[in-house]
Design a protein around this motif. Structure first.
Motif, PDB file in Angstrom:
ATOM      1  N   ASN A  59      45.158  44.098  45.812  1.00  0.00           N
ATOM      2  CA  ASN A  59      45.833  44.898  44.810  1.00  0.00           C
ATOM      3  C   ASN A  59      44.866  45.847  44.099  1.00  0.00           C
ATOM      4  O   ASN A  59      45.234  46.941  43.686  1.00  0.00           O
ATOM      5  CB  ASN A  59      46.494  43.936  43.816  1.00  0.00           C
ATOM      6  N   GLU A  60      43.598  45.426  43.961  1.00  0.00           N
ATOM      7  CA  GLU A  60      42.610  46.234  43.242  1.00  0.00           C
ATOM      8  C   GLU A  60      42.460  47.619  43.872  1.00  0.00           C
ATOM      9  O   GLU A  60      42.180  48.595  43.182  1.00  0.00           O
ATOM     10  CB  GLU A  60      41.251  45.532  43.208  1.00  0.00           C
ATOM     11  N   ILE A  61      42.646  47.686  45.194  1.00  0.00           N
ATOM     12  CA  ILE A  61      42.527  48.984  45.877  1.00  0.00           C
ATOM     13  C   ILE A  61      43.618  49.931  45.372  1.00  0.00           C
ATOM     14  O   ILE A  61      43.362  51.100  45.093  1.00  0.00           O
ATOM     15  CB  ILE A  61      42.666  48.806  47.406  1.00  0.00           C
ATOM     16  N   ASN A  62      44.840  49.403  45.243  1.00  0.00           N
ATOM     17  CA  ASN A  62      45.934  50.226  44.717  1.00  0.00           C
ATOM     18  C   ASN A  62      45.606  50.739  43.324  1.00  0.00           C
ATOM     19  O   ASN A  62      45.848  51.901  42.997  1.00  0.00           O
ATOM     20  CB  ASN A  62      47.227  49.410  44.637  1.00  0.00           C
ATOM     21  N   VAL A  63      45.064  49.849  42.497  1.00  0.00           N
ATOM     22  CA  VAL A  63      44.755  50.234  41.121  1.00  0.00           C
ATOM     23  C   VAL A  63      43.681  51.313  41.111  1.00  0.00           C
ATOM     24  O   VAL A  63      43.739  52.276  40.353  1.00  0.00           O
ATOM     25  CB  VAL A  63      44.303  48.993  40.312  1.00  0.00           C
ATOM     26  N   LEU A  64      42.706  51.154  42.008  1.00  0.00           N
ATOM     27  CA  LEU A  64      41.632  52.146  42.095  1.00  0.00           C
ATOM     28  C   LEU A  64      42.197  53.499  42.533  1.00  0.00           C
ATOM     29  O   LEU A  64      41.838  54.547  41.988  1.00  0.00           O
ATOM     30  CB  LEU A  64      40.566  51.661  43.086  1.00  0.00           C
ATOM     31  N   LEU A  65      43.105  53.467  43.502  1.00  0.00           N
ATOM     32  CA  LEU A  65      43.744  54.710  43.949  1.00  0.00           C
ATOM     33  C   LEU A  65      44.497  55.363  42.800  1.00  0.00           C
ATOM     34  O   LEU A  65      44.438  56.583  42.613  1.00  0.00           O
ATOM     35  CB  LEU A  65      44.697  54.430  45.117  1.00  0.00           C
ATOM     36  N   ALA A  66      45.177  54.543  42.011  1.00  0.00           N
ATOM     37  CA  ALA A  66      45.901  55.075  40.852  1.00  0.00           C
ATOM     38  C   ALA A  66      44.933  55.760  39.896  1.00  0.00           C
ATOM     39  O   ALA A  66      45.212  56.843  39.368  1.00  0.00           O
ATOM     40  CB  ALA A  66      46.654  53.952  40.138  1.00  0.00           C
TER      41      ALA A  66
ATOM     42  N   VAL B 198      38.750  45.862  34.878  1.00  0.00           N
ATOM     43  CA  VAL B 198      37.773  46.938  34.661  1.00  0.00           C
ATOM     44  C   VAL B 198      38.381  48.272  35.089  1.00  0.00           C
ATOM     45  O   VAL B 198      38.302  49.271  34.352  1.00  0.00           O
ATOM     46  CB  VAL B 198      36.468  46.653  35.439  1.00  0.00           C
ATOM     47  N   ILE B 199      39.023  48.299  36.236  1.00  0.00           N
ATOM     48  CA  ILE B 199      39.659  49.546  36.680  1.00  0.00           C
ATOM     49  C   ILE B 199      40.826  49.882  35.756  1.00  0.00           C
ATOM     50  O   ILE B 199      41.028  51.047  35.395  1.00  0.00           O
ATOM     51  CB  ILE B 199      40.143  49.433  38.143  1.00  0.00           C
ATOM     52  N   GLY B 200      41.575  48.853  35.351  1.00  0.00           N
ATOM     53  CA  GLY B 200      42.683  49.061  34.416  1.00  0.00           C
ATOM     54  C   GLY B 200      42.196  49.676  33.113  1.00  0.00           C
ATOM     55  O   GLY B 200      42.846  50.555  32.540  1.00  0.00           O
ATOM     56  N   ALA B 201      41.037  49.219  32.640  1.00  0.00           N
ATOM     57  CA  ALA B 201      40.463  49.764  31.409  1.00  0.00           C
ATOM     58  C   ALA B 201      40.145  51.245  31.592  1.00  0.00           C
ATOM     59  O   ALA B 201      40.403  52.068  30.710  1.00  0.00           O
ATOM     60  CB  ALA B 201      39.201  48.990  31.027  1.00  0.00           C
ATOM     61  N   LEU B 202      39.587  51.591  32.754  1.00  0.00           N
ATOM     62  CA  LEU B 202      39.276  53.002  33.033  1.00  0.00           C
ATOM     63  C   LEU B 202      40.556  53.832  33.064  1.00  0.00           C
ATOM     64  O   LEU B 202      40.623  54.911  32.468  1.00  0.00           O
ATOM     65  CB  LEU B 202      38.530  53.114  34.370  1.00  0.00           C
ATOM     66  N   ILE B 203      41.587  53.317  33.737  1.00  0.00           N
ATOM     67  CA  ILE B 203      42.857  54.054  33.802  1.00  0.00           C
ATOM     68  C   ILE B 203      43.392  54.297  32.403  1.00  0.00           C
ATOM     69  O   ILE B 203      43.742  55.413  32.032  1.00  0.00           O
ATOM     70  CB  ILE B 203      43.903  53.271  34.629  1.00  0.00           C
TER      71      ILE B 203
ATOM     72  N   ILE C 172      47.666  46.668  33.515  1.00  0.00           N
ATOM     73  CA  ILE C 172      47.538  47.813  34.431  1.00  0.00           C
ATOM     74  C   ILE C 172      46.665  47.416  35.613  1.00  0.00           C
ATOM     75  O   ILE C 172      46.919  47.786  36.757  1.00  0.00           O
ATOM     76  CB  ILE C 172      46.923  49.031  33.704  1.00  0.00           C
ATOM     77  N   GLY C 173      45.636  46.618  35.339  1.00  0.00           N
ATOM     78  CA  GLY C 173      44.708  46.207  36.391  1.00  0.00           C
ATOM     79  C   GLY C 173      45.253  45.114  37.287  1.00  0.00           C
ATOM     80  O   GLY C 173      44.539  44.596  38.141  1.00  0.00           O
ATOM     81  N   GLY C 174      46.518  44.729  37.095  1.00  0.00           N
ATOM     82  CA  GLY C 174      47.139  43.790  38.022  1.00  0.00           C
ATOM     83  C   GLY C 174      47.124  42.342  37.562  1.00  0.00           C
ATOM     84  O   GLY C 174      47.465  41.442  38.321  1.00  0.00           O
ATOM     85  N   VAL C 175      46.720  42.095  36.320  1.00  0.00           N
ATOM     86  CA  VAL C 175      46.772  40.728  35.798  1.00  0.00           C
ATOM     87  C   VAL C 175      48.219  40.437  35.427  1.00  0.00           C
ATOM     88  O   VAL C 175      48.828  41.202  34.679  1.00  0.00           O
ATOM     89  CB  VAL C 175      45.850  40.579  34.572  1.00  0.00           C
ATOM     90  N   SER C 176      48.763  39.350  35.970  1.00  0.00           N
ATOM     91  CA  SER C 176      50.175  39.063  35.741  1.00  0.00           C
ATOM     92  C   SER C 176      50.377  38.277  34.458  1.00  0.00           C
ATOM     93  O   SER C 176      49.712  37.269  34.227  1.00  0.00           O
ATOM     94  CB  SER C 176      50.735  38.266  36.907  1.00  0.00           C
ATOM     95  N   LEU C 177      51.317  38.738  33.637  1.00  0.00           N
ATOM     96  CA  LEU C 177      51.598  38.028  32.382  1.00  0.00           C
ATOM     97  C   LEU C 177      52.173  36.638  32.652  1.00  0.00           C
ATOM     98  O   LEU C 177      52.216  35.799  31.770  1.00  0.00           O
ATOM     99  CB  LEU C 177      52.564  38.844  31.517  1.00  0.00           C
ATOM    100  N   ALA C 178      52.624  36.403  33.884  1.00  0.00           N
ATOM    101  CA  ALA C 178      53.140  35.080  34.229  1.00  0.00           C
ATOM    102  C   ALA C 178      52.005  34.078  34.440  1.00  0.00           C
ATOM    103  O   ALA C 178      52.233  32.890  34.542  1.00  0.00           O
ATOM    104  CB  ALA C 178      53.989  35.166  35.492  1.00  0.00           C
ATOM    105  N   GLY C 179      50.753  34.574  34.497  1.00  0.00           N
ATOM    106  CA  GLY C 179      49.614  33.685  34.679  1.00  0.00           C
ATOM    107  C   GLY C 179      49.265  33.472  36.139  1.00  0.00           C
ATOM    108  O   GLY C 179      50.076  33.705  37.036  1.00  0.00           O
ATOM    109  N   GLY C 180      48.035  33.067  36.375  1.00  0.00           N
ATOM    110  CA  GLY C 180      47.614  32.684  37.718  1.00  0.00           C
ATOM    111  C   GLY C 180      47.139  33.805  38.617  1.00  0.00           C
ATOM    112  O   GLY C 180      46.544  33.548  39.651  1.00  0.00           O
ATOM    113  N   ARG C 181      47.442  35.035  38.238  1.00  0.00           N
ATOM    114  CA  ARG C 181      47.058  36.143  39.119  1.00  0.00           C
ATOM    115  C   ARG C 181      46.362  37.245  38.348  1.00  0.00           C
ATOM    116  O   ARG C 181      46.735  37.571  37.228  1.00  0.00           O
ATOM    117  CB  ARG C 181      48.291  36.723  39.803  1.00  0.00           C
ATOM    118  N   GLY C 182      45.383  37.842  39.015  1.00  0.00           N
ATOM    119  CA  GLY C 182      44.644  38.939  38.408  1.00  0.00           C
ATOM    120  C   GLY C 182      43.161  38.735  38.615  1.00  0.00           C
ATOM    121  O   GLY C 182      42.739  37.709  39.152  1.00  0.00           O
ATOM    122  N   SER C 183      42.377  39.733  38.239  1.00  0.00           N
ATOM    123  CA  SER C 183      40.945  39.622  38.428  1.00  0.00           C
ATOM    124  C   SER C 183      40.219  40.477  37.413  1.00  0.00           C
ATOM    125  O   SER C 183      40.796  41.386  36.827  1.00  0.00           O
ATOM    126  CB  SER C 183      40.561  40.073  39.844  1.00  0.00           C
TER     127      SER C 183
END
Ligand SMILES: Nc1ncnc2c1ncn2[C@@H]1O[C@H](COP(=O)(O)OP(=O)(O)OP(=O)(O)O)[C@@H](O)[C@H]1O
Ligand SMILES: [Mg+2]
Lengths: 256, 371
Positions: B22-29, B322-327, B306-317
């Protein structure tokens, strides 16, 4: 020392007004495989949760491996040597197979308290070995449990119990969600366990499976143990009669 | 595993064709959004990232990049802490207020006695608290964050209060502490060593002068903390437990993880990271105000989501965050660069936060539909 591995006396669990388990006297010998049968809500899973320390019982005593035990939590039961496949599986959906297999007992490269560094390679190899040993096939170990079929999840949970040395294995409806081939696979694992002489408690609704695999059948009904039957001295009809309450065993003589 | 194996049901699996992270998608964004703002600026005759003034000798628009970096660094450090809390299945709404309280308290131990030959006009304490070694305000600040985080964690772990409510309480209380500490007055005139925490050249000292990046210590600290936390989340049992608890708390408990203790630890670390942000922010601004950090918690949560961390828990990195912060920061600066009115910017920010959560919901539904 006796050859009784597990014994309960008057084991009782009330959830508020619900008497889910009432005065359960139960014995299991070393190497013996016992099935627990009973209708939905009969108290089978509740019984397992009391033995494994997942919940604290309302009353009763438990002896395991020659001494009286009071497990404060599932980890204590596991450390004492009880491995359990819970009915709700107890897997972490977002972790991959090795992480689930070793959840709570990871292998470490370096011990630093909560920041201990994981030995990911060793866990991966051990997982591979465990899956090979049990004949479970998972296409991609790095896949998270979430992306697996119900059967694959079940296989991971079962492989977990079979991986670690234990004195008693408990499986709560291990084949409930499985197809024919996967059920046969799980039954194969159970036969391996029998061949190793490890005792097992199997909860199942599958009469054919129970008669194929175990030595003894214990029937639960409305929170009570209503029958204790040697497999070779009973029939499917009789077991069903006990499950539905059509027949009762007035005195539970110790059989076997 | 290079070979193709067959799984349950005979489904074949080709290990060489991994699903892409998923991080690749975020980076592309991120690249896409940056490009959009670059184009919008070019249409106006300017540039988003590059220097267009003839009288300045530089390739990049350094002023803008510095603003983006500072925002990414300060809010990003908070977002690192928030990320692990969300992965754990919790939420932390208190971080902005913890920044405020920590800023005030730490700064009051960082003051210098003499300003331009006169006694410090903003002095909070007597002489005993003047010109203390810099380690004192740092320790006091981290202590504040630790206490706030510990209380959050304790409430979440040992009462049945949902994390949302527990940290909301801390959000209100910590802001109260920030205002009460100096009766709402700003605290200024730190010692030189405290001022150099943000304005010095940490990269220079770390690399023994090999590299140099003066005045960018918040960004340097952010990168160091991000790398550290990434390693912790991926390679240690700490991270494994966060993911396990976030994806199935009962399973984690049944597997023998001390869930309550781990929660206290995770919230405590989040509190300390908010404190680090507060120290860097006050050092950068040379002053502390009771209103510091207002709404930072929402910015930080938005960065993580934005960086793909799920509010449901258990997923994200951490990488995702870091990329989400930049976006997030690029969007905010981007709207400034095209001279969008400040009021509109607030509205847009609100829309980004809601949009990120909608995106998360959509990802969850898509995942549920697939399985
Ligand atoms: N945590 C709980 N709180 C209240 N009641 C409960 C709880 N857990 C179980 N019960 C009740 O206790 C009874 C026994 O439940 P249990 O899960 O042991 O049934 P079971 O024999 O395992 O059934 P199944 O075959 O459906 O798995 C049920 O009536 C159930 O509703
Ligand atoms: Mg059950």
């Amino acid at each position: 020392m006796s050859d009784i591995i597990l014994k309960t006396e008057g084991l009782t669990k009330h959830y508020g007004g619900v008497h889910a388990l009432q005065d359960a006297d139960f014995e299991l010998r070393r190497g013996e495989h016992v099935a627990i049968m009973g209708d939905n809500g009969a108290g089978k899973s509740t019984f397992v949760r009391q033995i494994t320390g997942v919940e604290q019982r309302t009353a009763g005593r438990i002896w395991f491996d020659g001494r009286e035990v009071n497990f404060a939590g599932p980890i204590e039961a596991r450390e004492a040597g009880i491995e359990t496949v819970f009915q709700n599986l107890a897997l972490a959906d977002d972790l991959d197979v090795p992480s689930n297999l070793f959840l709570g007992r990871e292998k470490f490269l370096l011990r630093l308290g909560p920041f201990s560094i994981l030995d990911r390679r060793a866990m991966r190899q051990a997982t591979q070995a465990a899956l090979t040993k049990t004949g479970v096939k998972i296409p991609n170990l790095s896949n998270t449990i979430r992306n697996m079929s119900g059967g694959q999840r079940q296989c991971v949970a079962i492989a977990r119990t079979a991986t670690f040395a234990s004195k008693l294995i408990i499986m709560d409806e291990p084949t409930a969600a499985l197809g024919v081939r996967e059920t046969a696979q799980v039954e194969g694992i159970i036969r391996q366990i029998k061949a190793h002489g490890e005792p097992l408690i199997l909860i199942s609704h599958n009469m054919r499976q129970v008669f194929d695999l175990v030595d003894r059948i214990v029937v639960f009904r409305r929170g009570r143990i209503v029958a204790n039957l040697r497999k070779d001295q009973t029939t499917g009809e009789e077991v069903v009669a006990y499950i539905t309450g059509a027949k009762t065993q007035p005195e539970l003589e110790v059989v076997a | 595993m290079a070979q193709t194996t067959h799984g349950v049901g005979g489904v074949s699996f080709d290990a060489s064709k991994r699903t892409w992270p998923n991080e690749i998608n975020v980076l592309l964004a991120l690249v896409l959004i940056t490009l959009v703002f670059e184009v919008l600026n070019r249409m106006d005759g300017g540039s988003f990232l590059f220097n267009t003034r003839a009288n300045v000798d530089a390739i990049f628009n350094e002023q803008r990049i510095n603003i983006i970096l500072l925002q990414v660094a300060i809010t990003g450090i908070i977002a690192l802490g928030v990320t692990q809390v969300i992965i754990l299945g919790g939420i932390d709404l208190s971080s902005g207020s913890v920044v405020g309280a920590t800023a005030m308290i730490a700064m009051s131990f960082a003051q210098t006695a003499v300003v331009n030959g006169n006694p410090n006009p903003k002095a909070i304490f007597g002489d005993w608290a003047m010109d203390l070694p810099v380690i004192v305000p740092i320790a006091v600040g981290l202590g504040c964050g630790l206490v706030a985080g510990f209380i959050n964690g304790f409430l979440v772990a040992f009462t049945r209060i949902p994390p949302f409510i527990a940290t909301l309480g801390m959000m209100v209380s910590a802001r109260g502490v920030a205002k009460w500490w100096s009766n709402g007055n700003p605290i200024s005139f730190p010692t030189e060593s405290y001022a150099s925490l943000s304005n010095g050249d940490l990269l220079g000292s770390l690399t023994f002068g090999l590299l140099s990046w003066p005045g960018q210590n918040p960004a340097v600290v952010f990168v160091l903390l991000a790398v550290l936390l990434h390693l912790v989340m991926v390679y240690t049992v700490y991270g494994k437990r966060c993911y396990a608890i976030g994806s199935n708390e009962d399973a984690a408990r049944m597997s023998g993880i001390n869930v309550a203790r781990h929660k206290v630890l995770v919230y405590s670390i989040a509190g300390m990271l908010a404190a680090v942000a507060a120290i860097l922010l006050t050092s950068k601004n040379l002053t502390a105000q009771a209103g510091m950090g207002v709404m930072y918690e929402l910015d930080a949560i938005a960065m993580a989501v934005i960086g793909g961390v799920s509010l449901a828990g258990g997923r994200g990195s951490i990488v995702g965050t870091v990329i989400g912060a930049l976006i997030f920061s690029v969007i905010i600066s981007g709207f400034t660069s095209i001279r969008l009115d400040a009021y509109y910017q607030e509205m847009v920010k609100g829309a980004i936060i809601v949009g990120a959560v909608v995106l998360d919901q959509w990802r969850q539904r898509r995942r549920a539909a697939r399985s």
